[in-house]
Write an enzyme that holds these catalytic residues in place. Structure first.
Site, PDB file in Angstrom:
ATOM      1  N   LYS A 167      53.864  71.421  -7.845  1.00  0.00           N
ATOM      2  CA  LYS A 167      52.472  71.845  -7.667  1.00  0.00           C
ATOM      3  C   LYS A 167      52.457  73.173  -6.900  1.00  0.00           C
ATOM      4  O   LYS A 167      53.471  73.865  -6.860  1.00  0.00           O
ATOM      5  CB  LYS A 167      51.689  70.752  -6.934  1.00  0.00           C
ATOM      6  CG  LYS A 167      51.521  69.485  -7.777  1.00  0.00           C
ATOM      7  CD  LYS A 167      50.639  69.758  -8.975  1.00  0.00           C
ATOM      8  CE  LYS A 167      50.526  68.542  -9.874  1.00  0.00           C
ATOM      9  NZ  LYS A 167      49.832  68.849 -11.129  1.00  0.00           N
TER      10      LYS A 167
ATOM     11  N   GLY B 192      47.489  77.669 -11.553  1.00  0.00           N
ATOM     12  CA  GLY B 192      48.279  77.146 -12.664  1.00  0.00           C
ATOM     13  C   GLY B 192      47.389  76.782 -13.846  1.00  0.00           C
ATOM     14  O   GLY B 192      47.756  76.978 -15.000  1.00  0.00           O
TER      15      GLY B 192
ATOM     16  N   ARG C 182      37.118  75.348 -17.146  1.00  0.00           N
ATOM     17  CA  ARG C 182      36.841  75.100 -18.564  1.00  0.00           C
ATOM     18  C   ARG C 182      35.466  75.609 -18.976  1.00  0.00           C
ATOM     19  O   ARG C 182      35.255  75.996 -20.119  1.00  0.00           O
ATOM     20  CB  ARG C 182      36.992  73.603 -18.849  1.00  0.00           C
ATOM     21  CG  ARG C 182      38.472  73.162 -18.824  1.00  0.00           C
ATOM     22  CD  ARG C 182      38.612  71.684 -18.549  1.00  0.00           C
ATOM     23  NE  ARG C 182      39.973  71.173 -18.711  1.00  0.00           N
ATOM     24  CZ  ARG C 182      40.921  71.206 -17.771  1.00  0.00           C
ATOM     25  NH1 ARG C 182      40.671  71.768 -16.603  1.00  0.00           N
ATOM     26  NH2 ARG C 182      42.126  70.689 -17.996  1.00  0.00           N
TER      27      ARG C 182
ATOM     28  N   ASP D 219      46.349  65.192  -7.645  1.00  0.00           N
ATOM     29  CA  ASP D 219      46.095  66.255  -6.663  1.00  0.00           C
ATOM     30  C   ASP D 219      45.748  65.709  -5.275  1.00  0.00           C
ATOM     31  O   ASP D 219      45.611  66.481  -4.330  1.00  0.00           O
ATOM     32  CB  ASP D 219      44.937  67.141  -7.138  1.00  0.00           C
ATOM     33  CG  ASP D 219      45.333  67.984  -8.347  1.00  0.00           C
ATOM     34  OD1 ASP D 219      46.543  68.215  -8.523  1.00  0.00           O
ATOM     35  OD2 ASP D 219      44.438  68.396  -9.099  1.00  0.00           O
TER      36      ASP D 219
ATOM     37  N   GLN E  38      47.010  69.993 -18.126  1.00  0.00           N
ATOM     38  CA  GLN E  38      47.036  71.425 -18.417  1.00  0.00           C
ATOM     39  C   GLN E  38      47.754  71.683 -19.740  1.00  0.00           C
ATOM     40  O   GLN E  38      47.305  72.495 -20.551  1.00  0.00           O
ATOM     41  CB  GLN E  38      47.711  72.176 -17.275  1.00  0.00           C
ATOM     42  CG  GLN E  38      46.888  72.113 -15.993  1.00  0.00           C
ATOM     43  CD  GLN E  38      47.550  72.806 -14.832  1.00  0.00           C
ATOM     44  OE1 GLN E  38      48.676  73.296 -14.923  1.00  0.00           O
ATOM     45  NE2 GLN E  38      46.852  72.852 -13.712  1.00  0.00           N
TER      46      GLN E  38
ATOM     47  N   LYS F 115      36.969  71.996  -9.758  1.00  0.00           N
ATOM     48  CA  LYS F 115      37.787  73.158 -10.149  1.00  0.00           C
ATOM     49  C   LYS F 115      38.140  73.092 -11.634  1.00  0.00           C
ATOM     50  O   LYS F 115      37.976  74.068 -12.357  1.00  0.00           O
ATOM     51  CB  LYS F 115      39.045  73.174  -9.272  1.00  0.00           C
ATOM     52  CG  LYS F 115      39.955  74.347  -9.489  1.00  0.00           C
ATOM     53  CD  LYS F 115      40.789  74.641  -8.259  1.00  0.00           C
ATOM     54  CE  LYS F 115      41.934  73.667  -8.043  1.00  0.00           C
ATOM     55  NZ  LYS F 115      43.066  73.839  -8.961  1.00  0.00           N
TER      56      LYS F 115
HETATM   57  C1  S3P Z   1      44.568  70.292 -13.830  1.00  0.00           C
HETATM   58  C2  S3P Z   1      45.590  69.418 -14.160  1.00  0.00           C
HETATM   59  C3  S3P Z   1      46.579  68.946 -13.185  1.00  0.00           C
HETATM   60  C4  S3P Z   1      46.110  69.214 -11.754  1.00  0.00           C
HETATM   61  C5  S3P Z   1      45.542  70.597 -11.566  1.00  0.00           C
HETATM   62  C6  S3P Z   1      44.363  70.795 -12.473  1.00  0.00           C
HETATM   63  C7  S3P Z   1      43.636  70.697 -14.899  1.00  0.00           C
HETATM   64  O1  S3P Z   1      47.784  69.669 -13.371  1.00  0.00           O
HETATM   65  O2  S3P Z   1      47.176  69.001 -10.859  1.00  0.00           O
HETATM   66  O3  S3P Z   1      45.131  70.780 -10.231  1.00  0.00           O
HETATM   67  O4  S3P Z   1      42.563  71.249 -14.569  1.00  0.00           O
HETATM   68  O5  S3P Z   1      43.952  70.461 -16.074  1.00  0.00           O
HETATM   69  P1  S3P Z   1      48.938  69.171 -14.409  1.00  0.00           P
HETATM   70  O6  S3P Z   1      48.420  69.350 -15.781  1.00  0.00           O
HETATM   71  O7  S3P Z   1      50.103  70.059 -14.122  1.00  0.00           O
HETATM   72  O8  S3P Z   1      49.201  67.744 -14.050  1.00  0.00           O
END
Ligand code: S3P
Length: 744
Positions: free
Chosen positions: A653, A399, A331, A626, A480, A326
């Protein structure tokens, strides 16, 4: 309250629509007596023979005399003369409705006859025609599941509206109301224009000299497109004249569309052609929402309800490949869009989260072909080629989309609003807005808790000279946030650097390098300079270790399992789940390690093992962030106690994963004590019960795997969001040996 049956219903005109409605009334005994007027004595004779009417008349005034409800079901252009003819014979309380495809002219006809539209007149339009016509073509289920639009006026009597609504509901139609003007303009585009085009295409081809040949070779496309050219000519003649202005406006829009296509074909502009076709294809999927006038990026998981039921027992066997990663899929679209040239992606995750990102960039003018079995071609527009979206960007449950896009959008010379679903709307967005503001971004979150919608005022930032590079020490370990800041840094003046408190996934840094952009990584700090360019590349997305995690746990806890997962991404920032399972005594073998497009990949063989409880090392938390819902199921099946600390991030989350998992485990008879930053789980016997995922995909899939060791069925509610990260989870889980089924 409408009281059925009525004493008398009168139809004026008795073709497909009128006779179908009469069939509904007869079947449900909604009326004692049905009268009808028609210009055709044959129609009336047939209607009597079929038992659909009691008496037929040539004169409409005779038919409506004494009726409680009058239904005008004749061609729309006859409305005024019919109303004039029946006016003297109508009883004072008679409710009048019609079924015409245009409403402005019907209302105008009533005004011409009465001076103002009578309060008992309810204009209506069932959108349930057929290219067939006549009393014999009618059927009682013609309206079932179809829309009926009523266009009451402010002066329309509530009881009259209630009666007509109730009638259509009895016909199992889906009744909605809108203004007369809106109805005519919507229908001009969605119904009248396509009919006009179908008639015109068939006529144009029929007049060509070699028409026989053309029709002989006509393929399915021609037949599909022109089916409606078989519709009633008189009726459509009337409709086009009656809805003249709205139809002409729709036709103008269409003509400018074909001019664009003509131009693109003339000049061989592939980009423009693919842009139109890919946008149209997506738009068609969301057609209903377009009809409702909303942007075609719409809530994808809204209002869906899905329940999983898992029967106890089973073992996990076979060789499988779980869907694409994912994080990397998101990206690939983002970087592909702002690169120069065409980026080819394979293994792309066709889950709703990654598709939300894809749609967001389409909305910003990027031509994206696919996805077609994991293949996507992104026609990059360069760092300065994004265009303002036509409306707010809806990113669903994702998110990652919202936080990474915050960085990209902060640097664009236009304003954008981002929204999401109920779960995303509760999640913290200030963590990314804050550092972006330090760079000069004008970005707002909503409410005291700084949640979505997020408004990014790129125009004002641009007016002030754009973003400036910063150094940011991240207070929380978040890939993120790191990625959002680095992406904004692509446009910022000078250097942007981010230091993280613990290692988080580094896909952004790796992929930027793959696009030829220099990124320096020194210890916990990643940095880049703004003003460079990204060059399109090929991206092979590995399988998502976060999706593999459910199967790693499943094969560990289910006796006699032996499962191999192929082509799994084993980026060192993501392998916490492997390390933790191994520490618990898991039997995992990582082999065939290789590097693909800058990301390490391997196959993983898992066999059943008696797991034991452990204190999970805190340095593993960001590396398995995750995967904890799945690991909690492993802990529930382990001997002894598992303790997790330093994981407060789990509370923000897609759901509060500590609380929601603790609640579910308790329902299944496992002692699970939530703490502010973790959980304490005593291994034990999983029982049967009903748990709720709170719309969190990973909670749903984790509890599904719990069924392998439960002593009775487990029911999991609210599972629709599994589609955000793992399309066909059900199919794959079943194939490996899980006894799972889904119901709506
Ligand atoms: C992700 C970063 C993580 C992860 C999310 C995907 C990403 O979140 O939990 O499922 O693709 O950068 P956080 O940056 O909030 O830790």
């Amino acid at each position: 309250m409408t009281r059925w049956p009525l004493r008398q219903v009168a139809f004026v005109g008795f073709g497909l629509i009128g006779s179908s409605l009469a069939r509904v009334m007869r079947e449900q005994q909604l009326v004692e007596r049905i009268t009808a007027a028609s210009r055709s004595s044959q129609t009336l004779a047939l209607a009597r023979q079929l038992g659909l009417i009691d008496i037929g008349y040539a004169d409409p005034a005779d038919a409506v005399r004494g009726a409680d409800l009058v239904i005008l079901a004749m061609p729309v252009n006859a409305t005024e003369s019919i109303l004039r003819a029946i006016k003297p014979a109508l009883s004072a309380q008679a409710v009048i409705t019609d079924v015409g495809s245009t409403k402005g002219n019907v209302v105008a006809a009533a005004e011409a006859v009465w001076g103002e539209v009578p309060p008992t007149f309810v204009p209506g339009h069932p959108i349930a025609g057929s290219e067939q016509s006549g009393v014999l073509a009618g059927r009682a289920n013609l309206f079932a599941g179809h829309k009926v639009i009523l266009t009451p006026l402010p002066t329309t009597q509530a009881e009259a509206l209630a009666l007509v609504t109730s009638l259509w509901q009895r016909a199992q139609a889906d009744v909605l109301t809108m203004s007369v003007e809106r109805h005519d303009s919507v229908l001009a585009r969605t119904s009248h224009l396509p009919h006009l085009l179908a008639f015109s295409l068939v006529d144009t081809l029929a007049r060509e000299s070699n028409n026989l040949d053309i029709f002989r070779y006509a393929a399915g496309g021609f037949r599909d497109f022109t089916r409606i050219a078989g519709s009633d000519p008189t009726m459509w003649h009337d409709i086009f004249l009656a809805n003249r202005d709205a139809v002409l406006e729709a036709l103008d829009g269409f003509e400018s569309g074909t001019r664009l296509l003509r131009q693109a074909i003339t000049t061989g502009d592939s980009e423009a052609l693919l842009g139109i076709f890919t946008r149209a294809r997506v738009a068609r999927e969301h057609f209903t929402h377009m009809l409702a006038g909303t942007a075609y990026a719409k809530p994808m998981t809204a209002e869906k309800d899905l329940t999983y039921t898992v029967q106890p027992g089973g073992r996990m066997n076979g060789r499988i490949r779980v869907p694409g990663d994912k994080s990397i899929s998101h990206r690939s679209i983002m970087l592909g869009s702002i690169a120069e040239g065409i980026t080819e992606v394979t293994g792309f995750l066709e889950g709703e989260d990654a598709l939300a990102t894809l749609q967001a960039f389409r909305d910003m003018g990027v031509v994206i072909e696919g996805p077609e079995r994991g293949r996507v071609r992104v026609h990059g527009v360069g760092l300065h080629g994004l265009k303002p979206a036509p409306g707010p960007l809806y990113v669903g449950n994702s998110g990652t989309s919202m936080r990474l896009l915050s960085g990209i959008l902060s640097a664009q010379p236009f304003d954008t609003v981002m929204t999401g679903d109920a779960s995303l709307t509760k999640r913290p967005m200030e963590r990314i807005a804050k550092p972006l503001r330090l760079m000069g971004a004008d970005i707002q979150t909503t409410g005291e808790r700084g949640t979505p919608p997020v408004s990014v005022h790129g125009a004002s930032t641009a007016a002030k000279g754009g973003l400036k590079g910063i150094h940011y020490d991240m207070p929380v370990a978040s890939a993120q946030v790191k990625s959002g800041v680095l992406l904004a840094g692509l446009w910022a003046d000078g250097e942007t650097s981010v230091t993280e408190p613990a290692p988080t996934r580094d896909h952004t840094e790796r992929m930027l390098k793959g696009f030829g952009y220099e990124v320096k990584v020194q210890g916990a700090t990643a940095s880049l300079r703004g003003g460079g360019k990204l060059t399109a590349t090929k991206i092979d997305v590995p399988s998502d270790i976060s999706s593999a995690a459910f199967f790693l746990v499943a094969a560990s806890i289910a006796p006699n399992s032996d499962l191999t997962l192929e082509h799994v991404g084993i980026n060192p920032t993501r392998v916490g789940v492997i390390n933790i399972l191994k520490a618990m005594g898991g039997n995992l073998e990582v082999f065939n390690e290789r590097e693909i497009g800058g990301e390490p990949v391997a196959d993983i063989r898992v066999r059943s093992a008696q797991l034991k409880g452990i204190n999970i090392p805190e340095d593993q938390v960001p590396l398995a962030i995750d995967e904890f819902p799945a690991l909690f199921i492993a802990a529930a099946c382990a001997e002894g106690t598992t303790v997790l600390t330093g994981a407060e991030e789990l509370r923000v989350k897609e759901s509060d994963r500590i609380q929601v998992m603790a609640d579910g485990l308790a329902i299944l008879g496992i002692s699970a004590e939530p703490t502010p930053d973790g959980i304490v789980i005593q291994g034990g016997q999983l029982g049967s019960g009903e748990v709720v995922s709170h719309g969190d995909h990973r909670i749903a899939m984790s509890f599904a795997m719990a069924g392998l060791r439960a002593n009775g069925p487990i029911v999991i509610r609210d599972c629709a969001n599994v589609a955000t990260s793992f399309p066909d989870f059900l199919g794959l889980a079943k194939r490996c040996g899980l006894a799972i089924s889904a119901s709506e």
